[in-house]
Design a protein around this motif. Structure first.
Motif, PDB file in Angstrom:
ATOM      1  N   GLN A  19      30.164  -2.222  45.712  1.00  0.00           N
ATOM      2  CA  GLN A  19      30.658  -1.409  45.333  1.00  0.00           C
ATOM      3  C   GLN A  19      32.261  -2.048  46.632  1.00  0.00           C
ATOM      4  O   GLN A  19      32.930  -1.192  47.007  1.00  0.00           O
ATOM      5  CB  GLN A  19      30.028  -0.506  46.006  1.00  0.00           C
ATOM      6  N   PHE A  20      32.160  -3.037  47.120  1.00  0.00           N
ATOM      7  CA  PHE A  20      32.602  -3.565  48.605  1.00  0.00           C
ATOM      8  C   PHE A  20      33.963  -4.815  47.442  1.00  0.00           C
ATOM      9  O   PHE A  20      33.249  -5.626  47.533  1.00  0.00           O
ATOM     10  CB  PHE A  20      31.933  -4.312  50.071  1.00  0.00           C
ATOM     11  N   LYS A  21      34.886  -3.970  47.043  1.00  0.00           N
ATOM     12  CA  LYS A  21      35.333  -4.692  45.586  1.00  0.00           C
ATOM     13  C   LYS A  21      35.765  -6.089  46.263  1.00  0.00           C
ATOM     14  O   LYS A  21      36.505  -7.045  45.772  1.00  0.00           O
ATOM     15  CB  LYS A  21      36.574  -3.983  45.571  1.00  0.00           C
ATOM     16  N   LEU A  22      36.435  -5.967  47.800  1.00  0.00           N
ATOM     17  CA  LEU A  22      37.123  -7.486  48.751  1.00  0.00           C
ATOM     18  C   LEU A  22      36.117  -7.800  48.867  1.00  0.00           C
ATOM     19  O   LEU A  22      36.385  -9.366  49.748  1.00  0.00           O
ATOM     20  CB  LEU A  22      37.693  -6.400  50.037  1.00  0.00           C
ATOM     21  N   LEU A  23      34.866  -8.529  48.776  1.00  0.00           N
ATOM     22  CA  LEU A  23      34.143  -9.127  49.415  1.00  0.00           C
ATOM     23  C   LEU A  23      33.651 -10.406  48.095  1.00  0.00           C
ATOM     24  O   LEU A  23      33.173 -11.276  48.008  1.00  0.00           O
ATOM     25  CB  LEU A  23      32.918  -8.126  49.135  1.00  0.00           C
ATOM     26  N   LEU A  78      25.353  -3.161  55.215  1.00  0.00           N
ATOM     27  CA  LEU A  78      26.642  -2.388  54.605  1.00  0.00           C
ATOM     28  C   LEU A  78      25.839  -1.036  53.069  1.00  0.00           C
ATOM     29  O   LEU A  78      26.422  -0.865  52.963  1.00  0.00           O
ATOM     30  CB  LEU A  78      26.410  -3.690  53.553  1.00  0.00           C
ATOM     31  N   GLU A  81      26.427   1.488  54.541  1.00  0.00           N
ATOM     32  CA  GLU A  81      28.057   2.190  54.214  1.00  0.00           C
ATOM     33  C   GLU A  81      28.395   2.498  52.681  1.00  0.00           C
ATOM     34  O   GLU A  81      28.612   3.564  53.076  1.00  0.00           O
ATOM     35  CB  GLU A  81      28.879   1.042  54.986  1.00  0.00           C
ATOM     36  N   GLN A 106      38.932   0.475  54.512  1.00  0.00           N
ATOM     37  CA  GLN A 106      37.618   0.113  53.884  1.00  0.00           C
ATOM     38  C   GLN A 106      37.910  -1.763  54.055  1.00  0.00           C
ATOM     39  O   GLN A 106      37.267  -2.027  54.055  1.00  0.00           O
ATOM     40  CB  GLN A 106      37.424   0.722  52.364  1.00  0.00           C
ATOM     41  N   ASN A 110      35.312  -4.364  55.023  1.00  0.00           N
ATOM     42  CA  ASN A 110      34.544  -4.868  53.741  1.00  0.00           C
ATOM     43  C   ASN A 110      35.533  -7.023  54.844  1.00  0.00           C
ATOM     44  O   ASN A 110      34.206  -7.813  54.518  1.00  0.00           O
ATOM     45  CB  ASN A 110      35.153  -5.239  52.666  1.00  0.00           C
ATOM     46  N   ALA A 114      32.734  -9.629  55.594  1.00  0.00           N
ATOM     47  CA  ALA A 114      32.384 -11.353  55.224  1.00  0.00           C
ATOM     48  C   ALA A 114      32.610 -11.844  56.062  1.00  0.00           C
ATOM     49  O   ALA A 114      32.041 -12.871  55.730  1.00  0.00           O
ATOM     50  CB  ALA A 114      33.969 -10.644  54.110  1.00  0.00           C
TER      51      ALA A 114
END
Length: 833
Positions: A19-23, A78, A81, A106, A110, A114
């Motif tokens: 769900q954390f796209k920028l990871l 994580l 969140e 967000q 993120n 990371a």
């Protein structure tokens, strides 16, 4: 260790990360961590065995555990969140909240996560590299699938004592001797740990003739503390603010004019003066009153040698030892056909010195090996533990061997029990829920963790890690205790991570402590702030004995700000009258016990505990309502509201908590009040088909204007409910002026439960007849009818229920009591008042 590694591995493979796209930039770190943990887990068994002889390996394991805990906390951040974002999105929250979760915020979160993942990965890589110099062998732990799917059989010998017939007869002759002239006589039972002193005392205590002979019976677990006031309070069955003189006076009044039997189990104190003070309080009973004392100390036994010589327990003889071993080791207690195995078994049993606890442990170990297809047990006979000369130390080592052969998750369950005082009566389901909250119960096939936890418990019980089981009205095990030697073992193996503080000023400098409990039975004791030193605590239990102590707001606020990684928090009976708003900061919390306090309101911030699985608010009679946003507790599985008699209504949205397994109390609100507040209709129960255990529905009188609405509860679909209580009116009219209402019959007809219900209670029902479905509850064991003023008869089919064991009828004046007793004469217990 493997349990926490497993939790981290599951966290790395969870959907929350996606769900954390920028990871995407951290995907390499995630895959690397998964591979590293997989490799480390394969060597854990060898590392833990090597740690006994290698200080370096032991330090390596401590470093590993520390980084795994940090990784677990990070991954929990994580997943929390992810839960929060899902809830906020689903609820269409206010604009300012949407702004908080804007894309820019967000992105910051993120990238921050990371960075932390990369830092943890680096620590893991370093530890993995250090592992190479130890030349550890790969011994992957057994997959949990095997443990879960294997057919379980439990060779538990709980209700019978082997080889103590002579001692039993002797003690019974003392207890039932009608010629005793002394006002109180003492019978000491002496023997070292594991010989069965407590079991022998239980046999005579529960003997049918003893039950009839004594007017007052009390069992007191003394253990290491021997405080006159505490022992007196336990005999009274209460703790109070009263001083010693007042407690002594109440004790004298209790026993005066009665022939009593008191068991003081596990006495250690050798101070004659303290013993004389207690005995002095117990001299007002009738002649023939008795005290049984169990002790490991010969000095204590001789000190109490006033009327009878101590019963000195020796080890079982060879025949009785072998009988007990066979019952534990072989299916059905029958000897194996494998002659070599029998020969090894005989040798091993002899080396157990006739100590029942050791024989049980070794027998169960053999039983498990046979189930696994292992028949070569020569390693057991040749073990170095048999070279230990002192029998007591050898027995402890036998128990340690039994512990070493446990599956890894169960080892954590035993270590956790070291937080509780000796002699503690565990509530089985509460203990299992704590295990689940700590992450000890691992399921790989989406099986209910509580069910798997119950299987763990039964497995440990069969190995004698638990004993003295207590059963509820439905026959299930509801409580148990732990043998003192097993408790010593639990403390031994948990010493670096678990800490039970029993002195007010006790401190620990260990930075490895993750689980902490306070058991300080002192007057005017203040709730300690020293626990704030342990900032990485996952567990805090507070066993309060002083009525002057109280968890005030400043202390609680400090706790919430400092101990942010808590998973389990038990503040039951801590004399709180208000829950501070800061409770919402404990975002990792899974288990929260606030029972037996004087709480009047539950703050709305508690609904921010998105990971909360168990919330115990029982026995807070002043609570009027729950927060309206309770549906945000998306992980909630257990909501205990037993004894919250002041509860006036339930918030709407409960139907969304589909994981809910425990809901002990549901209040049907006044129909008019639904318009003024967002209260729950009875239809909220419709989706809660995972409910189990006890459910009480009160306020059913509010359905009289629309009886059909009762159908929407869909109780018939809740097949795991064991006990159902249905109450119409919370008020009791002693005059009996309660109007007859035929709509109650329609309501009850539509509240038909699943046919497997075991206990049914109906209160203040105003109809004339019960529905026929009651006669079709084939597993019904207990039926109670209270204040059903117009009820004239029972369903015909009820007489044919073979499982019905108890019938209670209180204040139902339209019944013909004699006819009821005649019709139900076969039932073991019938009471009509």
């Amino acid at each position: 260790m493997d349990a926490i590694a497993g939790n981290v591995f599951q966290g790395l493979t969870s959907l929350a990360l996606e769900q954390f796209k920028l990871l995407w930039s951290a995907k390499h770190d995630v895959e690397s961590m998964k591979n590293t943990i997989r490799a480390i887990r394969a060597t854990l068994l060898d590392a833990e065995a090597s740690a006994n002889d290698s200080h370096e390996v032991r330090l390596w394991l401590e470093r590993l555990k520390d980084v795994l805990y940090d990784a677990d906390d990070l991954l929990d951040d994580l997943s929390t969140e992810a839960l929060r974002r899902g809830i906020m999105t689903g609820n269409k929250v206010a604009k300012k909240v949407r702004i908080f979760f804007s894309k820019s915020n967000q992105v910051v979160f993120n990238f921050k996560m990371a960075y932390k993942l990369r830092e943890v990965r680096g620590r893991l890589d370093e530890i993995d590299n250090d592992k190479k110099r130890f030349y550890l062998m790969d011994h992957p732990p057994k997959p949990l699938l095997v443990l879960e799917e294997r057919k379980q059989t439990y060779s538990v010998v709980q209700d019978e004592i082997i080889g103590r017939k002579e001692e039993t007869v002797k003690i019974l002759s003392y207890l039932l001797d009608s010629n005793v002239k002394s006002s109180v006589s003492i019978i000491p039972i002496v023997g070292f740990g594991g010989l069965g002193k407590t079991a022998l005392a239980q046999v005579v205590y529960n003997h049918v003739d003893v039950q009839k002979h004594f007017g007052l019976k009390r069992w007191v677990c003394v253990s290491e503390e021997f405080n006159v006031k505490q022992v007196a309070q336990k005999i009274l069955g209460q703790e109070s603010r009263k001083n010693l003189e007042q407690v002594q006076q109440e004790l004298r009044q209790l026993i005066e004019g009665k022939k009593f039997l008191i068991v003081l189990d596990d006495v250690w104190n050798e101070d004659v003066e303290i013993w004389d003070k207690l005995k002095c309080l117990l001299t007002t009973g009738v002649e023939g009153s008795m005290i049984i004392v169990t002790t490991r100390s010969e000095k204590v036994g001789n000190m109490m040698n006033e009327t009878y010589s101590p019963i000195i327990l020796e080890g079982l003889d060879d025949d009785r030892s072998w009988e007990l071993f066979c019952r534990m080791a072989f299916e059905g207690g029958r000897e194996s056909n494998n002659k070599e195995m029998l020969k090894i078994g005989i040798d091993v049993v002899k080396k157990c010195g006739g100590v029942p606890l050791a024989i049980r442990a070794v027998g169960r170990l053999v039983y498990d090996k046979i189930l696994e297809g292992i028949t070569d047990l020569s390693y057991l006979r040749n073990s170095e533990l048999w070279n230990i000369d002192q029998l007591e130390k050898r027995i402890f080592t036998v128990l340690k061997l039994s512990y070493d052969h446990l599956p890894s998750p169960m080892k954590n369950c035993i270590a956790f029990c070291s937080l509780f005082p000796k002699g503690f009566l565990f509530h089985t389901q509460t203990l299992i829920r704590m295990w689940v909250a700590e992450g000890f119960i691992q399921s790989t096939n989406k099986r209910c963790k509580e069910d798997l936890g119950n299987e763990y418990f039964m497995n440990l019980l069969s190995r004698s890690f638990f004993q003295d089981v207590k059963r509820g009205s439905s026959g299930d095990i509801v409580g148990c205790k732990m043998h003192d030697l097993i408790h010593d073992l639990a403390q031994f193996i948990a010493k670096d991570e678990y800490l039970l503080i029993k002195e007010e000023k006790a401190k620990s400098t260990k930075d490895t402590i993750r689980h902490l409990a306070y058991d300080v039975p002192r007057e005017n004791w203040e709730v300690p702030t020293s626990f704030l030193e342990f900032e990485k605590l996952r567990t805090m239990l507070l066993f309060t004995h002083s009525f002057s102590s109280q968890m005030d707001h400043p202390v609680f606020d400090l706790l919430a700000s400092k101990l942010k990684f808590l998973r389990v928090l038990d503040l039951g009976s801590s004399f709180m009258n208000k829950i501070p708003k800061s409770i919402g900061k404990l975002k990792h919390l899974r288990f929260l016990d606030l029972s037996c306090n004087d709480i009047k309101q539950v703050p709305r911030t508690i609904t921010k505990l998105y990971n909360l699985q168990s919330l115990n608010l029982s026995w807070n009679p002043s609570i009027r309502e729950l927060p309206k946003d309770v549906s945000e507790l998306v992980s909630l599985r257990h909501l205990n509201l037993t004894g919250c008699d002041g509860l006036e209504w339930m918030p709407s949205g409960l139907r969304q908590l589909t994981s809910l397994q425990t809901l002990t109390n549901f209040v049907v609100d006044n129909r008019e009040m639904h318009k003024k507040r967002a209260s729950a209709r009875i239809s909220e129960l419709s989706e809660l088909n995972n409910l189990r255990g006890i459910l009480r529905i009160s306020g059913l009188k509010h359905l009289r204007s629309n009886p059909e609405e009762a159908q929407s509860a869909r109780l018939k679909e809740k097949e795991r409910l064991q006990q159902l209580s249905l109450c119409w009116d919370p008020l009791y009219s002693p005059s009996g002026e309660i109007s007859k209402d035929a709509s109650d019959e329609l309501i009850l007809e539509r509240l038909r439960p699943h046919h497997t219900i075991k206990c049914l209670v109906i209160e203040r029902f105003c109809g004339e007849r019960l529905p026929d479905w009651i006669g079709n509850l084939m597993e019904l064991r207990y039926l109670e009818l209270v204040d059903c003023w117009h009820l004239t008869s029972l369903p015909e089919g009820l007489r044919n229920l073979a499982s019905l064991q108890s019938l209670r009828i209180h204040r139902c004046p339209s019944f013909a009591a004699d006819d009821i007793r005649q019709d139900f004469a076969r039932i073991p217990s019938v009471r009509i008042v």
